[in-house]
Design a protein around this motif. Sequence first.
Motif, mmCIF file in Angstrom:
data_model
loop_
_atom_site.group_PDB
_atom_site.id
_atom_site.type_symbol
_atom_site.label_atom_id
_atom_site.label_comp_id
_atom_site.label_asym_id
_atom_site.label_seq_id
_atom_site.Cartn_x
_atom_site.Cartn_y
_atom_site.Cartn_z
ATOM 1 N N ASN A 155 0.844 -1.197 0.000
ATOM 2 C CA ASN A 155 0.000 0.000 0.000
ATOM 3 C C ASN A 155 0.876 1.242 0.000
ATOM 4 O OD1 ASN A 155 -2.457 -1.530 0.253
ATOM 5 N ND2 ASN A 155 -1.973 -1.799 2.434
ATOM 6 N N LYS A 156 0.638 2.138 -0.939
ATOM 7 C CA LYS A 156 1.441 3.366 -1.024
ATOM 8 C C LYS A 156 1.347 4.135 0.289
ATOM 9 C CE LYS A 156 2.010 5.647 -4.828
ATOM 10 N NZ LYS A 156 3.481 5.847 -4.890
ATOM 11 N N PRO A 157 2.474 4.455 0.897
ATOM 12 C CA PRO A 157 2.436 5.140 2.189
ATOM 13 C C PRO A 157 2.060 6.621 2.058
ATOM 14 C CG PRO A 157 4.702 4.829 1.491
ATOM 15 C CD PRO A 157 3.846 4.109 0.495
ATOM 16 N N ASP A 158 1.312 7.082 3.046
ATOM 17 C CA ASP A 158 1.037 8.516 3.160
ATOM 18 C C ASP A 158 2.147 9.209 3.941
ATOM 19 O OD1 ASP A 158 -1.725 8.601 1.963
ATOM 20 O OD2 ASP A 158 -2.071 7.153 3.562
ATOM 21 N N ALA A 159 2.876 8.412 4.729
ATOM 22 C CA ALA A 159 4.005 8.950 5.496
ATOM 23 C C ALA A 159 5.002 7.832 5.769
ATOM 24 C CB ALA A 159 3.525 9.559 6.809
ATOM 25 N N ILE A 160 6.284 8.188 5.747
ATOM 26 C CA ILE A 160 7.357 7.285 6.159
ATOM 27 C C ILE A 160 8.032 7.919 7.366
ATOM 28 C CG2 ILE A 160 9.574 6.269 5.527
ATOM 29 C CD1 ILE A 160 8.604 6.188 2.630
ATOM 30 N N ILE A 161 8.217 7.136 8.413
ATOM 31 C CA ILE A 161 8.803 7.663 9.646
ATOM 32 C C ILE A 161 9.995 6.793 10.054
ATOM 33 C CG2 ILE A 161 6.623 8.659 10.429
ATOM 34 C CD1 ILE A 161 6.302 6.336 12.338
ATOM 35 N N HIS A 162 10.967 7.421 10.667
ATOM 36 C CA HIS A 162 12.054 6.648 11.265
ATOM 37 C C HIS A 162 12.716 7.469 12.359
ATOM 38 C CE1 HIS A 162 14.677 8.718 8.201
ATOM 39 N NE2 HIS A 162 13.704 8.384 7.363
ATOM 40 N N SER A 163 13.071 6.777 13.421
ATOM 41 C CA SER A 163 13.692 7.392 14.589
ATOM 42 C C SER A 163 15.086 6.815 14.781
ATOM 43 C CB SER A 163 12.841 7.133 15.840
ATOM 44 O OG SER A 163 13.493 7.606 17.000
ATOM 45 N N HIS A 164 16.078 7.672 14.709
ATOM 46 C CA HIS A 164 17.479 7.261 14.882
ATOM 47 C C HIS A 164 17.808 6.090 13.969
ATOM 48 C CE1 HIS A 164 18.645 9.823 18.393
ATOM 49 N NE2 HIS A 164 17.356 10.058 18.274
ATOM 50 N N LEU A 165 17.426 6.257 12.720
ATOM 51 C CA LEU A 165 17.751 5.293 11.666
ATOM 52 C C LEU A 165 18.747 5.869 10.673
ATOM 53 C CD1 LEU A 165 16.822 2.605 9.903
ATOM 54 C CD2 LEU A 165 15.814 4.427 8.508
ATOM 55 N N ILE A 166 18.572 7.129 10.298
ATOM 56 C CA ILE A 166 19.324 7.692 9.173
ATOM 57 C C ILE A 166 20.831 7.628 9.396
ATOM 58 C CG2 ILE A 166 19.155 10.082 10.022
ATOM 59 C CD1 ILE A 166 18.869 10.919 7.043
ATOM 60 N N GLU A 167 21.270 7.749 10.650
ATOM 61 C CA GLU A 167 22.703 7.676 10.939
ATOM 62 C C GLU A 167 23.257 6.267 10.756
ATOM 63 O OE1 GLU A 167 20.665 7.092 14.976
ATOM 64 O OE2 GLU A 167 20.303 8.144 13.082
ATOM 65 N N HIS A 168 22.370 5.266 10.665
ATOM 66 C CA HIS A 168 22.784 3.873 10.487
ATOM 67 C C HIS A 168 22.930 3.493 9.010
ATOM 68 C CE1 HIS A 168 22.164 2.350 14.695
ATOM 69 N NE2 HIS A 168 21.456 3.478 14.752
ATOM 70 N N LEU A 169 22.460 4.324 8.117
ATOM 71 C CA LEU A 169 22.465 3.979 6.698
ATOM 72 C C LEU A 169 23.875 4.102 6.113
ATOM 73 C CD1 LEU A 169 19.217 5.853 5.562
ATOM 74 C CD2 LEU A 169 19.447 3.491 6.379
ATOM 75 N N TYR A 170 24.311 3.095 5.385
ATOM 76 C CA TYR A 170 25.631 3.132 4.766
ATOM 77 C C TYR A 170 25.650 4.053 3.546
ATOM 78 C CZ TYR A 170 27.507 -0.802 7.522
ATOM 79 O OH TYR A 170 27.980 -1.602 8.532
ATOM 80 N N ASN A 171 24.524 4.118 2.836
ATOM 81 C CA ASN A 171 24.404 4.973 1.656
ATOM 82 C C ASN A 171 23.157 5.848 1.812
ATOM 83 O OD1 ASN A 171 26.609 3.741 -0.085
ATOM 84 N ND2 ASN A 171 25.356 1.938 0.338
ATOM 85 N N PRO A 172 23.223 6.851 2.680
ATOM 86 C CA PRO A 172 22.002 7.589 3.034
ATOM 87 C C PRO A 172 21.302 8.261 1.859
ATOM 88 C CG PRO A 172 23.976 8.708 3.853
ATOM 89 C CD PRO A 172 24.411 7.352 3.409
ATOM 90 N N PHE A 173 22.055 8.748 0.888
ATOM 91 C CA PHE A 173 21.412 9.402 -0.260
ATOM 92 C C PHE A 173 20.587 8.393 -1.055
ATOM 93 C CE2 PHE A 173 24.761 12.317 0.855
ATOM 94 C CZ PHE A 173 24.214 13.572 0.600
ATOM 95 N N ALA A 174 21.178 7.261 -1.369
ATOM 96 C CA ALA A 174 20.469 6.243 -2.154
ATOM 97 C C ALA A 174 19.306 5.647 -1.369
ATOM 98 C CB ALA A 174 21.445 5.149 -2.584
ATOM 99 N N GLU A 175 19.519 5.404 -0.077
ATOM 100 C CA GLU A 175 18.488 4.728 0.712
ATOM 101 C C GLU A 175 17.312 5.650 1.039
ATOM 102 O OE1 GLU A 175 20.281 1.708 3.608
ATOM 103 O OE2 GLU A 175 22.037 2.863 2.998
ATOM 104 N N ILE A 176 17.588 6.915 1.328
ATOM 105 C CA ILE A 176 16.490 7.862 1.525
ATOM 106 C C ILE A 176 15.752 8.072 0.206
ATOM 107 C CG2 ILE A 176 15.890 10.255 2.095
ATOM 108 C CD1 ILE A 176 16.556 8.584 4.541
ATOM 109 N N ASN A 177 16.490 8.087 -0.891
ATOM 110 C CA ASN A 177 15.853 8.241 -2.200
ATOM 111 C C ASN A 177 14.926 7.062 -2.505
ATOM 112 O OD1 ASN A 177 15.679 9.763 -4.803
ATOM 113 N ND2 ASN A 177 16.460 7.828 -5.610
ATOM 114 N N GLU A 178 15.346 5.852 -2.127
ATOM 115 C CA GLU A 178 14.489 4.682 -2.336
ATOM 116 C C GLU A 178 13.182 4.838 -1.563
ATOM 117 O OE1 GLU A 178 14.438 -0.199 -1.712
ATOM 118 O OE2 GLU A 178 16.185 0.973 -1.086
ATOM 119 N N MET A 179 13.266 5.344 -0.343
ATOM 120 C CA MET A 179 12.046 5.598 0.429
ATOM 121 C C MET A 179 11.179 6.645 -0.263
ATOM 122 S SD MET A 179 13.716 5.900 4.241
ATOM 123 C CE MET A 179 15.124 4.872 4.708
ATOM 124 N N CYS A 180 11.826 7.708 -0.742
ATOM 125 C CA CYS A 180 11.080 8.823 -1.339
ATOM 126 C C CYS A 180 10.356 8.431 -2.619
ATOM 127 C CB CYS A 180 12.022 9.988 -1.614
ATOM 128 S SG CYS A 180 12.568 10.826 -0.130
#
Length: 376
Positions: A155-180
């Motif tokens: 189901n297409k999300p209306d919102a994506i949330i994460h708490s203290h996750l972004i600092e754990h991403l090895y490739n934050p640009f690519a991984e945030i882009n995948e979410m977006c």
Amino acid sequence: MIKLNTLKRTNCIVCDNKLADVKTIKNFPIFMGTTNKPVEDDLLADMKFCVCKNCGCVQLGELIPLDVLYSDSHSPGVVGKSWQEHHEKFSDFVLKYAKGNVVEIGGSNLILANHLQKSQKIKNISVYDTNIISEPVSKKIILHNTFFKSSTIKNKPDAIIHSHLIEHLYNPFAEINEMCQLLDDNSHMIISMPIIDNMMLSKFSNAMNFEHTYGLTIDLLKIIASRTKLKIIDIQKFNEYCCFIALVKDSNVVEKLDYYFDNNYIYDYFNFYKKEIKRINNELLKSGKNIFIFGGHIFTQFLLSAGLDNTKIINILDNDQSKQNKRLYGTNFIVKSPKILKNFSEPVVVLKAGQYTQEIKSDILENINPRTKFIL
């Protein structure tokens, strides 16, 4: 103990230019928690701190394979008044923007999901984490015991949330882009993030490590947002070291191209600890026999790796019951409840627990043993 083969990060996560070495901590434990397994099974790796030669961003040059790094949980964000307050305030912040179908990435303790499901605005919450440690309180919460993959979203999300996750991403640009890519314009991403440069400036040893592999700052978050078509609409400081950020998907966002990250803090950090370890060791020499160190976590692992004299230490202390009576990974020390301090007349506790230091000290003095002495 076993030396692990690492993944190599040779280029900057921000601008793809080459990295320059700053400092390597040899043979550091890869897991910042406790274990019942034999010490011979513990995995070690070199923790190599680098800076980008072009944009200055601080990051680690050697990474642990994710399936190894997160093969077990160290109960992050569960114990303590600070975390309880964080979860309550972040939940309120999220509900200002989230509605309908919500995806939460990295919510292993389900605290946020269990809060949010009470709202009539929330239709369902799909939680992605490889180490889910709690039970959902509602059928609105759908668990996925795996790393997040956009291809698994039904189901297409209306919102994506994460708490203290972004600092754990090895490739934050690519991984945030995948979410977006899952979000339509005007849908939201709501996050809580540590302000790593502020933590490093305050000499917090939980700031950068094998799990937090780059120097996340608010300025860097702005670069990530602009490159992934997210517009920041709200920033709320939780404290000096953490903030909540609401972003909205906007295909018209223009990428921010002018940036440079001050990295003086990484040099100051290691220069500080070179002197700090000598100071603490001198204090230990003058102290009695009943010596403990607080933190079944990276706080203790870092001090020991930096040369802390451990010959007088009896036990490691930690309030997390799931860690007690287990061995701190990478060491031979057993973790005990701070309540054992009641059995000693004037115990000494080495306490270097970052932003949680004052909370821990007050709890010990007010509720366990008012005669406790601290090496801070």
